[in-house]
Design a protein around this motif. Structure first.
Motif, PDB file in Angstrom:
ATOM      1  N   GLY A 171       0.917  -1.353   0.109  1.00 38.62           N
ATOM      2  CA  GLY A 171      -0.117  -0.151  -0.104  1.00 38.62           C
ATOM      3  C   GLY A 171       0.914   1.359   0.060  1.00 38.62           C
ATOM      4  O   GLY A 171       0.503   2.317  -0.811  1.00 38.62           O
ATOM      5  N   ALA A 172       1.921   1.231   0.842  1.00 39.60           N
ATOM      6  CA  ALA A 172       2.787   2.408   0.978  1.00 39.60           C
ATOM      7  C   ALA A 172       3.437   2.685  -0.391  1.00 39.60           C
ATOM      8  O   ALA A 172       3.697   3.775  -0.844  1.00 39.60           O
ATOM      9  N   VAL A 173       4.035   1.502  -0.898  1.00 36.03           N
ATOM     10  CA  VAL A 173       4.859   1.659  -2.207  1.00 36.03           C
ATOM     11  C   VAL A 173       3.898   2.258  -3.351  1.00 36.03           C
ATOM     12  O   VAL A 173       4.503   3.288  -3.915  1.00 36.03           O
ATOM     13  N   VAL A 174       2.952   1.462  -3.553  1.00 34.81           N
ATOM     14  CA  VAL A 174       2.199   2.160  -4.468  1.00 34.81           C
ATOM     15  C   VAL A 174       1.440   3.468  -4.495  1.00 34.81           C
ATOM     16  O   VAL A 174       1.572   4.532  -5.277  1.00 34.81           O
ATOM     17  N   LEU A 175       0.963   3.787  -3.189  1.00 28.03           N
ATOM     18  CA  LEU A 175       0.399   5.176  -2.907  1.00 28.03           C
ATOM     19  C   LEU A 175       1.670   6.276  -2.807  1.00 28.03           C
ATOM     20  O   LEU A 175       1.310   7.052  -3.591  1.00 28.03           O
ATOM     21  N   ALA A 176       2.648   5.953  -2.546  1.00 32.25           N
ATOM     22  CA  ALA A 176       3.910   6.829  -2.353  1.00 32.25           C
ATOM     23  C   ALA A 176       4.221   7.195  -3.799  1.00 32.25           C
ATOM     24  O   ALA A 176       4.380   8.394  -4.107  1.00 32.25           O
ATOM     25  N   THR A 177       4.263   6.224  -4.654  1.00 31.46           N
ATOM     26  CA  THR A 177       4.761   6.419  -6.152  1.00 31.46           C
ATOM     27  C   THR A 177       3.582   7.210  -6.788  1.00 31.46           C
ATOM     28  O   THR A 177       3.976   8.148  -7.647  1.00 31.46           O
ATOM     29  N   VAL A 178       2.523   7.014  -6.665  1.00 29.01           N
ATOM     30  CA  VAL A 178       1.327   7.816  -7.106  1.00 29.01           C
ATOM     31  C   VAL A 178       1.379   9.390  -6.640  1.00 29.01           C
ATOM     32  O   VAL A 178       1.527  10.200  -7.474  1.00 29.01           O
ATOM     33  N   ILE A 179       1.498   9.295  -5.438  1.00 32.91           N
ATOM     34  CA  ILE A 179       1.496  10.727  -4.798  1.00 32.91           C
ATOM     35  C   ILE A 179       2.900  11.416  -5.112  1.00 32.91           C
ATOM     36  O   ILE A 179       2.670  12.572  -5.454  1.00 32.91           O
ATOM     37  N   LEU A 180       3.909  10.806  -5.284  1.00 34.66           N
ATOM     38  CA  LEU A 180       5.045  11.542  -5.490  1.00 34.66           C
ATOM     39  C   LEU A 180       5.057  11.877  -6.660  1.00 34.66           C
ATOM     40  O   LEU A 180       5.973  12.918  -7.244  1.00 34.66           O
ATOM     41  N   SER A 181       4.554  10.969  -7.807  1.00 36.72           N
ATOM     42  CA  SER A 181       4.804  11.235  -9.025  1.00 36.72           C
ATOM     43  C   SER A 181       3.923  12.226  -9.789  1.00 36.72           C
ATOM     44  O   SER A 181       3.751  12.546 -10.988  1.00 36.72           O
ATOM     45  N   LEU A 182       2.702  12.429  -9.078  1.00 34.99           N
ATOM     46  CA  LEU A 182       1.452  13.000  -9.681  1.00 34.99           C
ATOM     47  C   LEU A 182       1.645  14.629  -9.922  1.00 34.99           C
ATOM     48  O   LEU A 182       1.440  15.301 -10.917  1.00 34.99           O
ATOM     49  N   PRO A 183       2.266  15.420  -8.823  1.00 32.27           N
ATOM     50  CA  PRO A 183       2.382  16.770  -9.185  1.00 32.27           C
ATOM     51  C   PRO A 183       3.071  17.171 -10.301  1.00 32.27           C
ATOM     52  O   PRO A 183       3.060  17.984 -11.216  1.00 32.27           O
ATOM     53  N   GLY A 184       4.449  16.556 -10.419  1.00 31.14           N
ATOM     54  CA  GLY A 184       5.095  16.846 -11.382  1.00 31.14           C
ATOM     55  C   GLY A 184       4.796  16.722 -12.675  1.00 31.14           C
ATOM     56  O   GLY A 184       4.666  17.329 -13.853  1.00 31.14           O
ATOM     57  N   TRP A 185       3.904  15.438 -13.010  1.00 31.45           N
ATOM     58  CA  TRP A 185       3.154  14.950 -13.961  1.00 31.45           C
ATOM     59  C   TRP A 185       1.998  15.939 -14.251  1.00 31.45           C
ATOM     60  O   TRP A 185       2.005  16.591 -15.801  1.00 31.45           O
ATOM     61  N   LEU A 186       1.589  16.418 -13.347  1.00 31.71           N
ATOM     62  CA  LEU A 186       0.312  17.658 -13.770  1.00 31.71           C
ATOM     63  C   LEU A 186       0.846  18.778 -14.198  1.00 31.71           C
ATOM     64  O   LEU A 186       0.439  19.343 -15.147  1.00 31.71           O
ATOM     65  N   ILE A 187       2.128  19.229 -13.712  1.00 37.62           N
ATOM     66  CA  ILE A 187       2.814  20.536 -13.952  1.00 37.62           C
ATOM     67  C   ILE A 187       3.441  20.426 -15.429  1.00 37.62           C
ATOM     68  O   ILE A 187       3.187  21.132 -16.155  1.00 37.62           O
ATOM     69  N   ASP A 188       4.136  19.353 -15.762  1.00 41.78           N
ATOM     70  CA  ASP A 188       4.769  19.157 -16.987  1.00 41.78           C
ATOM     71  C   ASP A 188       4.986  17.734 -17.304  1.00 41.78           C
ATOM     72  O   ASP A 188       5.822  17.186 -17.030  1.00 41.78           O
ATOM     73  N   PRO A 189       3.777  17.178 -18.285  1.00 47.43           N
ATOM     74  CA  PRO A 189       3.944  15.795 -18.422  1.00 47.43           C
ATOM     75  C   PRO A 189       4.980  15.728 -19.755  1.00 47.43           C
ATOM     76  O   PRO A 189       5.333  14.581 -19.973  1.00 47.43           O
ATOM     77  N   ASP A 190       5.546  16.626 -20.296  1.00 42.71           N
ATOM     78  CA  ASP A 190       6.658  16.523 -21.050  1.00 42.71           C
ATOM     79  C   ASP A 190       8.011  16.041 -20.161  1.00 42.71           C
ATOM     80  O   ASP A 190       8.857  15.369 -21.004  1.00 42.71           O
ATOM     81  N   GLN A 191       8.136  16.546 -19.242  1.00 42.80           N
ATOM     82  CA  GLN A 191       9.362  16.018 -18.301  1.00 42.80           C
ATOM     83  C   GLN A 191       9.238  15.051 -17.470  1.00 42.80           C
ATOM     84  O   GLN A 191      10.051  14.156 -17.040  1.00 42.80           O
ATOM     85  N   PHE A 192       8.017  14.970 -16.716  1.00 40.20           N
ATOM     86  CA  PHE A 192       7.894  14.002 -15.835  1.00 40.20           C
ATOM     87  C   PHE A 192       6.823  12.914 -16.154  1.00 40.20           C
ATOM     88  O   PHE A 192       5.541  13.374 -16.777  1.00 40.20           O
ATOM     89  N   ARG A 193       7.108  11.639 -15.830  1.00 36.88           N
ATOM     90  CA  ARG A 193       6.283  10.537 -16.134  1.00 36.88           C
ATOM     91  C   ARG A 193       4.898  10.366 -15.311  1.00 36.88           C
ATOM     92  O   ARG A 193       4.934  11.017 -14.192  1.00 36.88           O
ATOM     93  N   SER A 194       3.890   9.791 -15.948  1.00 32.42           N
ATOM     94  CA  SER A 194       2.715   9.764 -15.140  1.00 32.42           C
ATOM     95  C   SER A 194       2.739   8.705 -14.036  1.00 32.42           C
ATOM     96  O   SER A 194       3.686   7.901 -14.200  1.00 32.42           O
ATOM     97  N   PRO A 195       2.078   8.813 -13.235  1.00 29.45           N
ATOM     98  CA  PRO A 195       2.135   7.806 -11.782  1.00 29.45           C
ATOM     99  C   PRO A 195       1.993   6.396 -12.603  1.00 29.45           C
ATOM    100  O   PRO A 195       2.443   5.372 -12.171  1.00 29.45           O
ATOM    101  N   LEU A 196       0.875   6.328 -13.557  1.00 26.65           N
ATOM    102  CA  LEU A 196       0.802   5.009 -14.164  1.00 26.65           C
ATOM    103  C   LEU A 196       1.911   4.412 -14.733  1.00 26.65           C
ATOM    104  O   LEU A 196       2.251   3.171 -14.466  1.00 26.65           O
ATOM    105  N   GLN A 197       2.634   5.329 -15.602  1.00 26.93           N
ATOM    106  CA  GLN A 197       3.827   4.695 -16.270  1.00 26.93           C
ATOM    107  C   GLN A 197       4.897   4.352 -15.162  1.00 26.93           C
ATOM    108  O   GLN A 197       5.527   3.545 -15.430  1.00 26.93           O
ATOM    109  N   GLN A 198       4.790   5.076 -14.075  1.00 26.58           N
ATOM    110  CA  GLN A 198       5.932   4.718 -13.276  1.00 26.58           C
ATOM    111  C   GLN A 198       5.762   3.304 -12.408  1.00 26.58           C
ATOM    112  O   GLN A 198       6.669   2.494 -12.510  1.00 26.58           O
ATOM    113  N   LEU A 199       4.414   3.235 -12.310  1.00 30.29           N
ATOM    114  CA  LEU A 199       4.246   1.839 -11.716  1.00 30.29           C
ATOM    115  C   LEU A 199       4.393   0.741 -12.641  1.00 30.29           C
ATOM    116  O   LEU A 199       4.641  -0.521 -12.106  1.00 30.29           O
ATOM    117  N   MET A 200       3.740   0.890 -13.882  1.00 22.49           N
ATOM    118  CA  MET A 200       3.869  -0.105 -14.653  1.00 22.49           C
ATOM    119  C   MET A 200       4.991  -0.330 -15.553  1.00 22.49           C
ATOM    120  O   MET A 200       5.069  -1.301 -16.183  1.00 22.49           O
TER     121      MET A 200
END
Ligand code: SF4
Ligand code: SF4
Lengths: 545, 355
Positions: B236-265
């Motif tokens: 739970g912690a790994v998955v949630l932390a991955t999503v929460i940590l990668s979400l802001p960057g991706w929302l701000i600049d999807p050209d530089q930061f990977r989406s949470p889904l891509q990080q997980l998958m």
């Protein structure tokens, strides 16, 4: 309190294995040849002042219910002869669960014509309790040697006396949460009114305002609901001055442990170093309540108890009404077990019970159950592996400890460190050991560690006591010395002042003689002398007071 | 009459059961892995497990331990399976052998054997081969879903046992960089993620082939949760932390930061969440500590992916967190029953005064 009970942390739902012994009524134990009544207080320490408290001489005939050992200062309950026979004296034999400790036993050669005692009938529905005072109840508890029958054997009179006035709610514990142990359920089926009336007597002694009877009702389907039964009897017994509720708690081990039960009923988590009394609560076992009833109303001493003799090793699991001091082997045979079987004999339940080392050993007032589990062949029984830190024990621990860390510390003899991590909070429920995939003897290690810590505390207390005595003696000596000193000084001063007065008188006389004038000088000197003397007295008297 | 100490009813769930369950839970992932990358993983697995038992046996003998109970606990085999799943399917045999040598001999037995090791054996093995054989680790087979084929058994065996492909085959035709590697190189070359993502290797969820393997790990993880072999805390912690940590960057600049889904998958994050970071021996003992451990693994993995010198950082993340376990444990002890929020006796007494 009737609201949805808040669960206690940890714990586990286990198969109860109780239907078999409850299939038949409580069986009276047949007449044994001899009884060995164990003599050890509730904390396992030897009985004090044995010689002085012993009421019978070796070789003397005793009748059933006769007082053998007198009650002493509330902490050491009275002991009575369960059956008629001859008191043969004190015998040292092995304690059932501790192969190294030989305990003193009072031995009775049971008379050949002694009748086995039948389990008492339930109380009549029309019994009147008015006129029984708190003192009557406490005196009866003392006289009849009533102790906590849930296993702790703490003298009930003492417990009640401590709780008097402080306890608002008396919880009657009928939660026999541990698998196989069915003695409490058996008693609730057999004597519900005695339990209710006993609870009311205890509540009266405590000046408690409400009673909660808590139970699990594990075999309601097969043998009828205990909750209904108790409620019917409450109706039949009519309205009373205390509020009484019957509460069914969820089946979850160790729901019947004192603090876990309190948590479930009240939401209050009481740490191990505090007593329920401090929270206005007191927990007493159902069998203790019935026994309080027998003691107060029928003056019947506590000489028998219901013991569940059960497990796969018994052909006929049953609840036995057994005299205190019965040999474990006799009980096993009665239930169709074979003591020479290669079984795992346990005193108590499968989780918190202790292995029996000597089947000739006898039961005491706190023995709930004799359990025979099949011993796996040695190849199937895996030797313990190291702890793999799987955390199974952490999830089930009702005390919210880290059992694997406590175990490692205990194993390495780091008991003080273990204490800092909550060793004394462990309630020895045995769940951690039961779920451990490495089959580690966790609870055995904790028992050892706790024994060590208690011994340490005892030592410390003894040392403190010795130090207090030493200090007191020292202080006394010093006081004595300073008193002597003061007295000596005072005397010296007095002598001195007498001498001074004398010399003054002489001086005055000399002056008078020299001047041969007015006569008032002696008066002056007399005054001085007087003042000095009264000052003396004051100084001299002070240290003595 | 035999008198043995407790437990009186020893658990039927033994250490071997626990390890066995984890192996069972890996079946879906192994199956998908085989489908996506070919039979290479099976050969790697057979070899790694073989080495595992060999090294385990030798070390137990050398340390004078009973062979029976320890070798049958299957913990060594599990380490072998996990390492094999991390290796490129066509990696030469000595890569797995070196990995297992360090996993079993160094990480496990030199630290005292079962239950005593500080570092996750499979991850120690994997970290060693990442450093020792960087070249071998770049040859990942092209997923079936990308080029429609996977190497046949002959190719697999030749590649693994000789280190060479059959004549007429080239590594370039058979293998490609992993999506994570591709992203790292692409970003370094100044491309945007949108440009990089045009490549079919990124599939539907961010990483062709890998995404299905990740989902299969998740499925196996659910089985472990259901059988209560693991608790929810770490995954739970790994998955949630991955999503929460990668979400802001991706929302701000999807050209530089990977989406949470891509990080997980992509990569080994889901595998780590359910199978690596959940290793009890080298993980935290306390429920809260497990959460901290999981967050740490996610954080370090994402950091290595973003800024580190390796395309995936799971192995190093787990090893770094292993290092922190004593500290985590010391600060996350559960509150002992009655010691925490318990109202004091006096206030409770006052409470009972109320009529
Ligand atoms: S259950 Fe046993 S093996 Fe698992 S953490 Fe507890 S003591 Fe260790
Ligand atoms: S025996 Fe002690 S440590 Fe083990 S589960 Fe029970 S309370 Fe916790």
């Amino acid at each position: 309190m009737n609201a949805a009970p808040a669960p206690f942390p940890g714990g586990r739902t286990l198969a109860h294995h109780k239907a078999a012994p409850l299939a038949q009524p409580i069986v009276p134990a047949p007449r044994p040849r001899a009884l060995n009544l164990p003599l050890h207080g509730y904390a396992g320490e030897p009985e004090p002042d044995l010689e002085a408290r012993l009421q019978v001489q070796p070789g003397q005939r005793v009748v059933a219910g006769e007082l053998l050992l007198a009650h002493q200062d509330d902490a050491h309950p009275a002991l009575h002869a369960p059956l008629a026979g001859v008191f043969t004296g004190l015998h040292r034999c092995a304690a059932p669960t501790d192969p190294w400790a030989a305990a003193q036993h009072l031995q009775i050669e049971v008379a050949t014509d002694a009748e086995p005692v039948q389990p008492p009938d339930d109380a009549p529905a029309d019994l009147d309790l008015t006129g029984v005072s708190a003192t009557d109840v406490i005196e009866a508890l003392k006289r009849c040697g009533v102790v906590g029958l849930g296993g702790a054997r703490f003298p009930t009179a003492e417990k009640v006396r401590h709780g008097q006035g402080a306890v608002e709610t008396l919880i009657i514990n009928g939660v026999g949460c541990e698998p196989y142990i069915a003695c409490d359920e058996a008693l609730m089926y057999a004597r519900p009114r005695a339990i209710i009336l006993g609870a009311r007597l205890l509540a009266r002694a405590l000046a408690a305002r409400r009673i909660v009877i808590a139970l699990e009702d594990p075999v309601a389907d097969a043998h009828g609901s205990l909750v209904t039964r108790l409620n019917d009897d409450l109706q039949a017994l009519g309205p009373v001055d205390v509020e009484i509720d019957v509460v069914q708690v969820p089946e979850r081990y160790p729901q019947g442990a004192e603090r876990q039960l309190i948590q479930t009923l009240t939401g209050q988590a009481i740490p191990h170093h505090q007593l329920p009394q401090s929270f206005g609560l007191l927990v007493s076992n159902v069998a203790t309540a019935a026994s309080a009833f027998d003691a107060t109303i029928h003056q019947r001493p506590l000489t028998h108890r219901v013991v569940t003799v059960t497990g796969p090793a018994m052909a006929q699991p049953m609840n036995v009404y057994a005299p205190i001091g019965s040999a474990v082997a006799d009980l096993i045979e009665l239930a169709g077990g074979r003591p020479d079987d290669n079984a795992r004999w346990v005193l108590g339940g499968p989780l918190s019970g202790q292995p029996i080392h000597n089947l000739a050993a006898s039961i005491d007032k706190g023995s709930l159950c004799v359990l025979g589990l099949p011993e796996e062949s040695s190849s199937a029984r895996q030797s313990p592996l190291p702890c793999i830190n799987c955390g199974f024990c952490v999830s089930v621990c009702p005390a919210q400890l880290l059992p694997q860390q406590l175990f490692k510390l205990a194993q390495h003899g780091q008991h003080t460190e273990a204490q800092a991590l909550g060793m004394m909070d462990c309630i020895e429920c045995g769940l951690c050991a039961e779920v451990c995939p490495s089959h580690l003897p966790l609870v055995d290690a904790y028992r050892h560690s706790k024994d060590w810590l208690r011994a340490q505390q005892r030592d410390e207390r003894a040392q403190q006591r010795a130090k207090r005595r030493f200090d007191a003696r020292q202080a006394r000596i010093e006081k004595q010395q300073s008193a002597d000193q003061a007295r000596r000084q005072a005397r010296a001063e007095r002598l001195q002042s007498q001498a001074a007065a004398q010399s003054e008188i002489e001086a005055a006389l000399a002056r008078a003689r020299a001047k041969k004038t007015g006569p008032h000088s002696p008066t002056e000197s007399g005054k001085t002398g007087k003042t000095g003397e009264s000052g003396d007295k004051g100084n001299g008297g002070d240290p003595a007071t | 009459m035999s008198v043995t100490t407790g437990p009186h009813r020893p658990s039927r769930v033994r250490v071997s059961t626990v390890m066995g369950r984890v192996v069972i839970a890996l079946i879906p992932a192994v199956a998908v892995h085989t489908w996506v990358f070919g039979t290479g993983v099976l050969v790697q697995m057979a070899l790694a497990v073989g080495w595992a038992y060999l090294f385990e046996g030798v070390m137990l003998w050398a340390r004078g331990r009973a062979l029976g109970p320890f070798i049958s606990d299957h913990s060594a085999a599990l380490a072998g399976v996990l390492l094999a799943l991390c290796l490129p399917p066509l990696a030469p045999w000595y890569v797995g052998a070196t990995g297992m040598l360090f996993a079993i001999v160094v990480a496990k037995h030199l630290y005292g054997g079962l239950g005593q090791n500080l570092f996750n054996p499979a991850m120690v093995g994997f970290a060693v081969v990442i450093i020792a054989f960087p070249e071998s680790l770049t040859h990942w087979v092209t997923p079936r879903s990308v080029d429609g084929a996977v190497p046949d058994m002959i190719t697999v065996l030749r590649a693994i046992f000789t280190g060479h492909l059959p004549s007429g085959m080239a590594w370039d035709a058979l293998s490609q960089a992993t999506p994570l590697d591709q992203i790292r190189q692409g970003l370094a070359a100044g491309q945007t993620l949108t440009e990089i993502g045009q490549d079919p290797m990124f599939g539907g969820l961010g990483s062709a082939g890998w995404e299905w393997i990740a989902l299969a790990y998740g499925l196996g993880g659910l089985y472990l949760l259901k059988t209560q072999t693991i608790t929810w805390h770490v995954p739970g912690a790994v998955v949630l932390a991955t999503v929460i940590l990668s979400l802001p960057g991706w929302l701000i600049d999807p050209d530089q930061f990977r989406s949470p889904l891509q990080q997980l998958m992509s990569g080994a994050l889901v595998m780590a969440a359910f199978f690596i970071a959940t290793d009890p021996v080298t993980g935290s003992a306390t429920p809260k500590g497990k959460v901290v451990f999981g967050i740490g693994v996610a954080l370090i993995t994402l950091a290595i992916r973003a800024w580190g010198g390796y395309p995936d950082g799971v192995a190093f993340a787990v090893l770094l967190m292993n290092l922190c376990v004593p500290l985590i444990d010391a600060y996350t002890r559960p509150t002992i029953f009655g010691h925490g929020s318990a109202r004091s006796a006096s206030s409770a007494a006052k409470r009972t005064e109320r009529p």
